[in-house]
Scaffold this motif. Structure first.
Motif, PDB file in Angstrom:
ATOM      1  N   ASN A 267       0.825  -1.208   0.000  1.00 21.00           N
ATOM      2  CA  ASN A 267       0.000   0.000   0.000  1.00 21.00           C
ATOM      3  C   ASN A 267       0.861   1.262   0.000  1.00 21.00           C
ATOM      4  O   ASN A 267       0.539   2.248  -0.672  1.00 21.00           O
ATOM      5  CB  ASN A 267      -0.928   0.000   1.215  1.00 21.00           C
ATOM      6  N   SER A 268       1.957   1.226   0.746  1.00 16.08           N
ATOM      7  CA  SER A 268       2.872   2.371   0.764  1.00 16.08           C
ATOM      8  C   SER A 268       3.514   2.569  -0.608  1.00 16.08           C
ATOM      9  O   SER A 268       3.698   3.714  -1.061  1.00 16.08           O
ATOM     10  CB  SER A 268       3.973   2.139   1.813  1.00 16.08           C
ATOM     11  N   ALA A 269       3.835   1.458  -1.256  1.00 11.94           N
ATOM     12  CA  ALA A 269       4.437   1.534  -2.586  1.00 11.94           C
ATOM     13  C   ALA A 269       3.457   2.150  -3.584  1.00 11.94           C
ATOM     14  O   ALA A 269       3.839   3.002  -4.409  1.00 11.94           O
ATOM     15  CB  ALA A 269       4.859   0.150  -3.048  1.00 11.94           C
ATOM     16  N   VAL A 270       2.198   1.727  -3.523  1.00 10.64           N
ATOM     17  CA  VAL A 270       1.179   2.270  -4.433  1.00 10.64           C
ATOM     18  C   VAL A 270       0.989   3.767  -4.188  1.00 10.64           C
ATOM     19  O   VAL A 270       0.872   4.559  -5.141  1.00 10.64           O
ATOM     20  CB  VAL A 270      -0.155   1.518  -4.264  1.00 10.64           C
ATOM     21  N   SER A 271       0.961   4.160  -2.926  1.00  7.87           N
ATOM     22  CA  SER A 271       0.821   5.584  -2.598  1.00  7.87           C
ATOM     23  C   SER A 271       1.999   6.377  -3.128  1.00  7.87           C
ATOM     24  O   SER A 271       1.839   7.495  -3.662  1.00  7.87           O
ATOM     25  CB  SER A 271       0.716   5.757  -1.072  1.00  7.87           C
ATOM     26  N   HIS A 272       3.193   5.799  -3.002  1.00  5.43           N
ATOM     27  CA  HIS A 272       4.406   6.455  -3.486  1.00  5.43           C
ATOM     28  C   HIS A 272       4.356   6.640  -5.004  1.00  5.43           C
ATOM     29  O   HIS A 272       4.711   7.705  -5.530  1.00  5.43           O
ATOM     30  CB  HIS A 272       5.616   5.623  -3.087  1.00  5.43           C
ATOM     31  N   ILE A 273       3.884   5.593  -5.695  1.00  4.02           N
ATOM     32  CA  ILE A 273       3.770   5.676  -7.160  1.00  4.02           C
ATOM     33  C   ILE A 273       2.763   6.757  -7.555  1.00  4.02           C
ATOM     34  O   ILE A 273       3.002   7.547  -8.477  1.00  4.02           O
ATOM     35  CB  ILE A 273       3.349   4.311  -7.738  1.00  4.02           C
ATOM     36  N   ASN A 274       1.636   6.791  -6.853  1.00  8.81           N
ATOM     37  CA  ASN A 274       0.599   7.780  -7.166  1.00  8.81           C
ATOM     38  C   ASN A 274       1.089   9.212  -6.931  1.00  8.81           C
ATOM     39  O   ASN A 274       0.700  10.143  -7.648  1.00  8.81           O
ATOM     40  CB  ASN A 274      -0.652   7.510  -6.335  1.00  8.81           C
ATOM     41  N   GLU A 275       1.947   9.379  -5.930  1.00  7.41           N
ATOM     42  CA  GLU A 275       2.493  10.711  -5.655  1.00  7.41           C
ATOM     43  C   GLU A 275       3.327  11.238  -6.824  1.00  7.41           C
ATOM     44  O   GLU A 275       3.399  12.447  -7.070  1.00  7.41           O
ATOM     45  CB  GLU A 275       3.357  10.667  -4.388  1.00  7.41           C
TER      46      GLU A 275
ATOM     47  N   GLU B  91      -0.818  -4.444 -10.726  1.00  8.77           N
ATOM     48  CA  GLU B  91      -2.026  -5.245 -10.556  1.00  8.77           C
ATOM     49  C   GLU B  91      -1.681  -6.708 -10.313  1.00  8.77           C
ATOM     50  O   GLU B  91      -2.321  -7.392  -9.491  1.00  8.77           O
ATOM     51  CB  GLU B  91      -2.919  -5.110 -11.784  1.00  8.77           C
ATOM     52  N   PHE B  92      -0.662  -7.198 -11.002  1.00 13.76           N
ATOM     53  CA  PHE B  92      -0.208  -8.579 -10.819  1.00 13.76           C
ATOM     54  C   PHE B  92       0.221  -8.796  -9.366  1.00 13.76           C
ATOM     55  O   PHE B  92      -0.145  -9.798  -8.734  1.00 13.76           O
ATOM     56  CB  PHE B  92       0.960  -8.879 -11.759  1.00 13.76           C
ATOM     57  N   ILE B  93       1.000  -7.862  -8.836  1.00 15.04           N
ATOM     58  CA  ILE B  93       1.466  -7.964  -7.457  1.00 15.04           C
ATOM     59  C   ILE B  93       0.283  -7.929  -6.484  1.00 15.04           C
ATOM     60  O   ILE B  93       0.228  -8.691  -5.522  1.00 15.04           O
ATOM     61  CB  ILE B  93       2.454  -6.820  -7.134  1.00 15.04           C
ATOM     62  N   ARG B  94      -0.675  -7.038  -6.762  1.00 16.73           N
ATOM     63  CA  ARG B  94      -1.850  -6.919  -5.897  1.00 16.73           C
ATOM     64  C   ARG B  94      -2.643  -8.224  -5.857  1.00 16.73           C
ATOM     65  O   ARG B  94      -3.060  -8.677  -4.792  1.00 16.73           O
ATOM     66  CB  ARG B  94      -2.759  -5.790  -6.388  1.00 16.73           C
ATOM     67  N   VAL B  95      -2.835  -8.828  -7.032  1.00 20.43           N
ATOM     68  CA  VAL B  95      -3.598 -10.079  -7.112  1.00 20.43           C
ATOM     69  C   VAL B  95      -2.904 -11.188  -6.328  1.00 20.43           C
ATOM     70  O   VAL B  95      -3.542 -11.938  -5.575  1.00 20.43           O
ATOM     71  CB  VAL B  95      -3.797 -10.494  -8.589  1.00 20.43           C
ATOM     72  N   LYS B  96      -1.596 -11.307  -6.504  1.00 16.44           N
ATOM     73  CA  LYS B  96      -0.856 -12.359  -5.810  1.00 16.44           C
ATOM     74  C   LYS B  96      -0.847 -12.133  -4.304  1.00 16.44           C
ATOM     75  O   LYS B  96      -0.913 -13.089  -3.519  1.00 16.44           O
ATOM     76  CB  LYS B  96       0.577 -12.438  -6.345  1.00 16.44           C
ATOM     77  N   LEU B  97      -0.784 -10.884  -3.889  1.00 20.82           N
ATOM     78  CA  LEU B  97      -0.834 -10.573  -2.468  1.00 20.82           C
ATOM     79  C   LEU B  97      -2.209 -10.923  -1.898  1.00 20.82           C
ATOM     80  O   LEU B  97      -2.315 -11.446  -0.782  1.00 20.82           O
ATOM     81  CB  LEU B  97      -0.534  -9.089  -2.245  1.00 20.82           C
ATOM     82  N   SER B  98      -3.250 -10.658  -2.661  1.00 22.65           N
ATOM     83  CA  SER B  98      -4.611 -11.003  -2.233  1.00 22.65           C
ATOM     84  C   SER B  98      -4.754 -12.516  -2.064  1.00 22.65           C
ATOM     85  O   SER B  98      -5.407 -12.990  -1.123  1.00 22.65           O
ATOM     86  CB  SER B  98      -5.639 -10.500  -3.252  1.00 22.65           C
ATOM     87  N   GLU B  99      -4.133 -13.279  -2.972  1.00 20.23           N
ATOM     88  CA  GLU B  99      -4.170 -14.737  -2.868  1.00 20.23           C
ATOM     89  C   GLU B  99      -3.477 -15.203  -1.596  1.00 20.23           C
ATOM     90  O   GLU B  99      -3.970 -16.105  -0.893  1.00 20.23           O
ATOM     91  CB  GLU B  99      -3.498 -15.369  -4.093  1.00 20.23           C
ATOM     92  N   LEU B 100      -2.340 -14.590  -1.295  1.00 21.02           N
ATOM     93  CA  LEU B 100      -1.617 -14.940  -0.076  1.00 21.02           C
ATOM     94  C   LEU B 100      -2.459 -14.646   1.158  1.00 21.02           C
ATOM     95  O   LEU B 100      -2.528 -15.466   2.082  1.00 21.02           O
ATOM     96  CB  LEU B 100      -0.292 -14.162  -0.014  1.00 21.02           C
ATOM     97  N   VAL B 101      -3.089 -13.479   1.186  1.00 26.65           N
ATOM     98  CA  VAL B 101      -3.918 -13.090   2.331  1.00 26.65           C
ATOM     99  C   VAL B 101      -5.046 -14.101   2.548  1.00 26.65           C
ATOM    100  O   VAL B 101      -5.318 -14.509   3.684  1.00 26.65           O
ATOM    101  CB  VAL B 101      -4.502 -11.673   2.126  1.00 26.65           C
ATOM    102  N   LYS B 102      -5.698 -14.528   1.487  1.00 27.22           N
ATOM    103  CA  LYS B 102      -6.787 -15.498   1.602  1.00 27.22           C
ATOM    104  C   LYS B 102      -6.287 -16.826   2.139  1.00 27.22           C
ATOM    105  O   LYS B 102      -6.934 -17.453   2.990  1.00 27.22           O
ATOM    106  CB  LYS B 102      -7.459 -15.700   0.238  1.00 27.22           C
ATOM    107  N   LEU B 103      -5.141 -17.270   1.640  1.00 25.01           N
ATOM    108  CA  LEU B 103      -4.576 -18.545   2.094  1.00 25.01           C
ATOM    109  C   LEU B 103      -4.222 -18.487   3.580  1.00 25.01           C
ATOM    110  O   LEU B 103      -4.480 -19.431   4.330  1.00 25.01           O
ATOM    111  CB  LEU B 103      -3.326 -18.892   1.282  1.00 25.01           C
TER     112      LEU B 103
END
Length: 243
Positions: A33-41, A58-70
């Motif tokens: 989330n910090s990385a995304v905010s930094h990019i948006n800045e 988006e690829f990173i976000r999807v894979k992170l979401s998969e990890l969170v669910k697991l």
């Protein structure tokens, strides 16, 4: 001296895999989330590059979401798995072992006798011994099945912990949340590649473990069939005396 393995030999590694798992996952979420905010800045300065790196982000976000669910699913099943491991060894200790000690012996002692009563007793006792042997064998098979199920759960959690550790390590190495505007596109690309490698390897292993787990579960029908056996007279425990 090496002793027989006990429940703690499985519970220990299981708890170790859980140790810090949620914290690592949450730290990965925070860093992303910090990385995304930094990019948006730096969105205005990046200009068209922002669109070029969107697929990787988006690829990173999807894979992170998969990890969170697991991880969430694993945490929810932590205590049931511990209970399963305890019961697996409890079965071996409290069912299998006592059954193995129930057999009758026929020695030459003061209580030996002859005649019809002796013949009837030995006939019934012989059938009981045969039934006890069948039950002991079934108890052993059930025990092995339970422990296999428990071991697959431990293997799964160990691999999931490696995945979470690798994911966080990739995010830390990329330091995307502090990258200069010039390095952001390269950092995103490298991070996506690293995440892809971590997830691909771990998911392959997790799927393999899950398949073995499902294969073991499919043997439930075999366990049910253990309740009947030709060695068990009339499908039940033979009684020396029937009222």
């Amino acid at each position: 001296m090496i002793g027989m393995p006990g429940s703690e030999d499985l519970i220990g590694p299981l708890n170790q895999a859980f140790n810090g798992l949620e914290e690592k996952t949450q730290e990965s979420v925070d860093k992303f989330n910090s990385a995304v905010s930094h990019i948006n800045e730096w969105g205005v300065v990046l200009g068209p590059f922002i669109f070029a790196i969107e697929p990787a982000v988006e690829f990173i976000r999807v894979k992170l979401s998969e990890l969170v669910k697991l991880v969430r699913a694993a945490v929810e099943h932590h205590m049931p798995v511990v209970s399963l491991i305890v019961q697996s060894f409890s079965w071996a200790e409290n069912v299998q072992r006592p059954v193995n000690n129930l057999t009758h012996t026929f020695g030459n002692n003061l209580y030996d006798w002859e005649g019809k009563a002796s013949g009837a007793y030995k006939d019934k006792a012989g059938k009981q011994n045969e039934a006890i042997g069948a039950v002991a064998n079934k108890a052993d098979q059930v025990s092995r099945w339970l422990i296999d199920i428990a071991q697959y759960n431990v293997d799964y959690m160990t691999e999931l912990a490696k995945m979470a550790t690798g994911f966080l390590g990739a995010l830390v190495s990329a330091s995307l949340e502090t990258s200069t505007v010039v390095n952001i596109p390269f950092a995103v690309s490298d991070l996506a590649g690293a995440i892809g490698d971590v997830v691909a390897k771990s998911l392959d292993n997790l799927v393999g473990i899950a398949k073995r787990f499902v294969a073991a579960l499919s043997k439930v029908r075999d366990l049910i069939s253990y309740m009947t056996d030709q060695k068990l007279p009339q499908g039940r425990w033979p009684q020396a005396v029937e009222g």
